[in-house]
Design an enzyme around this catalytic site. Sequence first.
Site, PDB file in Angstrom:
ATOM      1  N   LYS A 130     -27.275  55.036  19.439  1.00 21.04           N
ATOM      2  CA  LYS A 130     -27.240  53.969  19.783  1.00 21.04           C
ATOM      3  C   LYS A 130     -27.235  53.400  21.397  1.00 21.04           C
ATOM      4  O   LYS A 130     -26.485  54.445  21.995  1.00 21.04           O
ATOM      5  CB  LYS A 130     -26.014  53.235  19.220  1.00 21.04           C
ATOM      6  N   SER A 210     -22.816  45.648  14.991  1.00 25.68           N
ATOM      7  CA  SER A 210     -23.871  45.545  16.105  1.00 25.68           C
ATOM      8  C   SER A 210     -24.811  47.048  16.326  1.00 25.68           C
ATOM      9  O   SER A 210     -25.741  47.018  17.014  1.00 25.68           O
ATOM     10  CB  SER A 210     -22.839  45.816  17.563  1.00 25.68           C
ATOM     11  N   SER A 234     -19.056  47.367  12.755  1.00 26.85           N
ATOM     12  CA  SER A 234     -20.383  47.407  13.677  1.00 26.85           C
ATOM     13  C   SER A 234     -21.067  48.987  12.924  1.00 26.85           C
ATOM     14  O   SER A 234     -22.338  48.929  13.166  1.00 26.85           O
ATOM     15  CB  SER A 234     -20.320  47.637  15.171  1.00 26.85           C
TER      16      SER A 234
END
Length: 546
Positions: A130, A210, A234
């Site tokens: 990420k 996220s 997330s």
Amino acid sequence: MPIPHFTARLSLLALALALAGCAGDGASRSSRPAAANAAARRGFAPGDPLRIVEADTATLAARMADGNLSSVRLTQAYLDRIAALDDNGPRLNAVIEINPNAIAEARALDEERKAGKLRGRLHGIPVLVKDNIDATPMVNSAGSLALAGHRPKRDAPLVAALRAAGAVILGKTNLSEWANFRSDRSISGWSARGGLTRNPYVLDRSACGSSSGTGTAIAANLAAVGVGTETDGSVLCPSAMNGLVGFKPTVGLVSRAGIIPISSSQDTAGPMARSVADAAQLLSVLAAAEAGDDSAARAAAGKRVADYVAALDADSLNGARLGLLRDSAVKLPPEGNAALQRALKLMRDAGATIVEVRMPNDGKWREAEFQVLLYEFKDGLERYLRESGAPIKTMDELIAFNRANAAHEMPYFGQELLEQAARKNSLKDPAYRKAAAQARQLAGAQGIDAALKQHKLDALIAPTTSPAFMVDPVNGDVLSGENWGAAAVAGYPSLTVPMGEASGLPVGLAFIGKRWSDAQLLSLGYAFEQAAQARTPPRYRQTLSP
């Protein structure tokens, strides 16, 4: 991250497509082909000459060991899929940046294999991480244009551990900007630098966040496995909505050093994969990372399991006592409820006892949690910016940057949460300390622990969340309930495993355990997965509408 539980309504597909076209920072994607969306309209999927689609890491490793596959060929095959699905065809917008050294890293690992050196079971396996995790030589931006030129000088410890284990760092994935802690009308999966990540099952539906890019990328087989981060949902939300296994470890099990933070109380990195075994394999590597400057990771010494794969037991449901959270806020459609009933029957048939329970203090921690996040975000972010040599150093500078670049940074929603965080005092503030203690107590000792103890349970189970909602750039996310909040606030482990679909949209089953029950939780999820076999690959449908 989906907190603090914001709501919104539906929107038109055209608006979602317009969002997806806002790539923000073109530099990180300029070396890759331009998008061609005609293929998406006819249900596009690329070929699979190397048979990598849905292949797990053990299968890929065995093929490399047999000489039927090389890391270079595997890495190139994933890069080809990224070009076909992420940049062209459906244009998923999941990968924000390619590691320019990926092929060179794969070639070096192939040479090591030829010389008889194997670093571990991920030797030669491509992994995506990420874009809030330091990974050289790439940018670490949290999706913000304010950090579009920020190239950390060293890897985060978890990335160093991946490389030491032989993984190829393929690239970085898009995310909800600032891990979705910027506005109360935010759009999951959108960042100014990366644009909008789409859900590969139905393109006008949210990929959640996220860790949106990691969820979409691994669901679409753009890499073998991926790393997300979670503060509150997330990892679990994008995993559930993208048909993946997602695991949020006990806070401290995996080092948070080198990760752009929100909360020192709740942040953790976690594996996102297409199977529990792959999630466990990735966790084994992540948990072995050096602690760095993470005090929670240093305190976790002695709590880690050396091999989480070896701890998996397909018979672990036999004799287990599981508490079904019946009064959760998750609203499932009829197909989703049918999937839940099938899941419960499978677990009972496997020997589990399932009792209906309620979560004590359910949701009562949210206001205290929100205050904690505001305080800790300011403190942690400013420390990261200073110590990593970022081009901005304070929350106030970030807010000013966004105002000066509002056309690109704030075309759909604002920065109210940044502004609230900027007004907070230091972590010595008695109000912070009171909120932190209250949140942990309500969610942990008086929440999860109380429910487990009262009913003599091994774990709690519940639908992870509802199926993916439509993207709405006007009002923001529409999240109809979740079952990850208590574990997030308490810092306890949680897991989501696919349990079926509703109208072709994945639905996940959540497993929630006590602190340091990570191996047990993964084993329970593994036993369920082996019985259910519920994951189906995405079909890249444009919409569910007639």
